[in-house]
Write a protein that holds these residues in place. Sequence first.
Motif, short mmCIF file in Angstrom:
data_model
loop_
_atom_site.label_atom_id
_atom_site.label_comp_id
_atom_site.label_asym_id
_atom_site.label_seq_id
_atom_site.Cartn_x
_atom_site.Cartn_y
_atom_site.Cartn_z
N GLU A 56 -4.91 18.05 -54.28
CA GLU A 56 -6.10 18.77 -54.72
C GLU A 56 -7.14 19.01 -53.54
N ALA A 57 -7.52 20.04 -53.49
CA ALA A 57 -8.95 20.30 -52.55
C ALA A 57 -9.98 20.85 -53.28
N TRP A 58 -11.39 20.34 -52.70
CA TRP A 58 -12.49 20.93 -53.39
C TRP A 58 -13.46 20.75 -52.24
N ARG A 59 -14.68 21.25 -52.44
CA ARG A 59 -15.80 21.14 -51.54
C ARG A 59 -17.15 20.78 -52.21
N VAL A 60 -17.73 20.10 -51.33
CA VAL A 60 -19.36 19.44 -51.79
C VAL A 60 -20.07 19.80 -51.14
N GLU A 61 -21.60 19.64 -51.48
CA GLU A 61 -22.70 20.24 -50.76
C GLU A 61 -23.13 18.94 -50.05
N GLY A 62 -23.36 18.81 -48.84
CA GLY A 62 -23.81 17.71 -48.05
C GLY A 62 -22.65 16.59 -47.90
N ASP A 63 -23.13 15.28 -48.22
CA ASP A 63 -22.36 14.30 -47.65
C ASP A 63 -21.85 13.47 -48.90
N LEU A 64 -21.90 13.95 -49.99
CA LEU A 64 -21.55 13.26 -51.18
C LEU A 64 -20.28 12.75 -51.51
N LEU A 65 -19.89 11.73 -51.78
CA LEU A 65 -18.60 11.30 -51.89
C LEU A 65 -18.20 11.06 -53.44
N ARG A 66 -18.96 10.31 -54.17
CA ARG A 66 -19.09 10.21 -55.66
C ARG A 66 -20.37 9.50 -56.38
N GLU A 67 -20.56 10.12 -57.54
CA GLU A 67 -21.64 9.63 -58.39
C GLU A 67 -21.28 9.00 -59.41
N GLU A 68 -21.87 7.79 -59.54
CA GLU A 68 -21.55 7.09 -60.99
C GLU A 68 -22.88 6.94 -61.69
N PRO A 69 -22.81 6.12 -62.69
CA PRO A 69 -24.32 5.80 -63.56
C PRO A 69 -24.96 4.91 -62.58
N ARG A 70 -24.31 3.86 -61.85
CA ARG A 70 -25.02 3.00 -61.23
C ARG A 70 -25.28 3.10 -59.49
N LEU A 71 -24.20 4.02 -59.02
CA LEU A 71 -24.07 3.93 -57.55
C LEU A 71 -23.98 5.46 -57.23
N ILE A 72 -24.52 5.81 -55.97
CA ILE A 72 -24.14 6.98 -55.26
C ILE A 72 -23.39 6.54 -53.69
N LEU A 73 -22.18 7.22 -53.62
CA LEU A 73 -21.59 6.90 -52.50
C LEU A 73 -21.53 8.35 -51.29
#
Length: 345
Positions: free
Chosen positions: A139-156
């Motif tokens: 699967e391929a997709w695109r994000v803005e900036g350098d975001l890897l993943r958002e979780e309730p507690r963390l941002i990667l």
Amino acid sequence: MRSTFDLELVNGPVGDPAVFADLIGDGRAFLFDLGELGGLSPRKLLRVSDILLSYTHLDHFCGFERLLRVVLGRERTIRLVGPEGTIDRLAHRLASYSWNLAASFREGVTFEVIEVLEEGHRRRARLALRDRFHPSPIEAWRVEGDLLREEPRLILRAVPLDHEISCLAYSVEERQHVQIRRNHLEALGLGIGPWLRDLKEAVLEAVPDDTPIVARWRTAEGLRERVVPVGRLRRETLDVVAGQRIVYVTDCAWTRRNIERILSLARGADTLLIEAPFLDRDRTQARARRHLTARQAGTLARLAGVRRVIPFHFSPRYTERYELLAAEVEAAFEGHTVADLPGDA
Ligand SMILES: [Zn+2]
């Protein structure tokens, strides 16, 4: 400030890159790079939920089997992030073993492999024991900036750096940190128990004030239980403070583009783990091998305004003189020296 992560350089500052980052109170850990992992107990390896791989040079990737053998028969998904080509490389690595007994496992591990490419492009495939690790369609997709993943507690976050090939740097950030005021908890007649984790989650997810929280704890007389609205607990028993951020940077050339990317990722971080393989007097070799010097690493830490810097990936050429590398990082971090900026564009 209480720390969010318990950090362990698995092989010290000299051996293969591998950092075990235990998310305190969560039963879950991150692993930056997969160098030699013999120093990690199975108990710790079983906590790994995310592997953040800089790239697949041997010294960053050779520990994979140690982890695989511990998690193989567990029904769980482990995310493994790496640069372009990681899906293929992991699939080939796994294909080098015979999996004819895969069907006899009642449970088995799945690797969700995510590639971080330039300009926000991402690719993902799943490699599961039950499919004998044949990769799922990509699967391929695109994000803005350098975001890897958002979780309730963390941002990667992840950014590709140039080491002649792509090599990823990472940021793992706790959004907010919930601290329990134990004496206030006792004043309300409540005891300590696993329910506090539910409470912290509810607070981080900003649920409405009247949401009931079931508090259960053990006393000498037996199990006690009370239901209290989250709003009251938030006001009377908790402090919500800014979370911590750790940044991991390794194997990158001293170029303007790398410097910009590292600074934007690391600005204001609590802890910067950064490679420091060469002394500044050997910067010609460092440049030829597309690595940083200790002075450049310390300069980056200072420019980024991080709270503390942990250097690693020391070159074995400095055996018995490793303290020189650490001292050079420290001198630049304190502002006593500064690395010359590169002339290239
Ligand atoms: Zn390396």
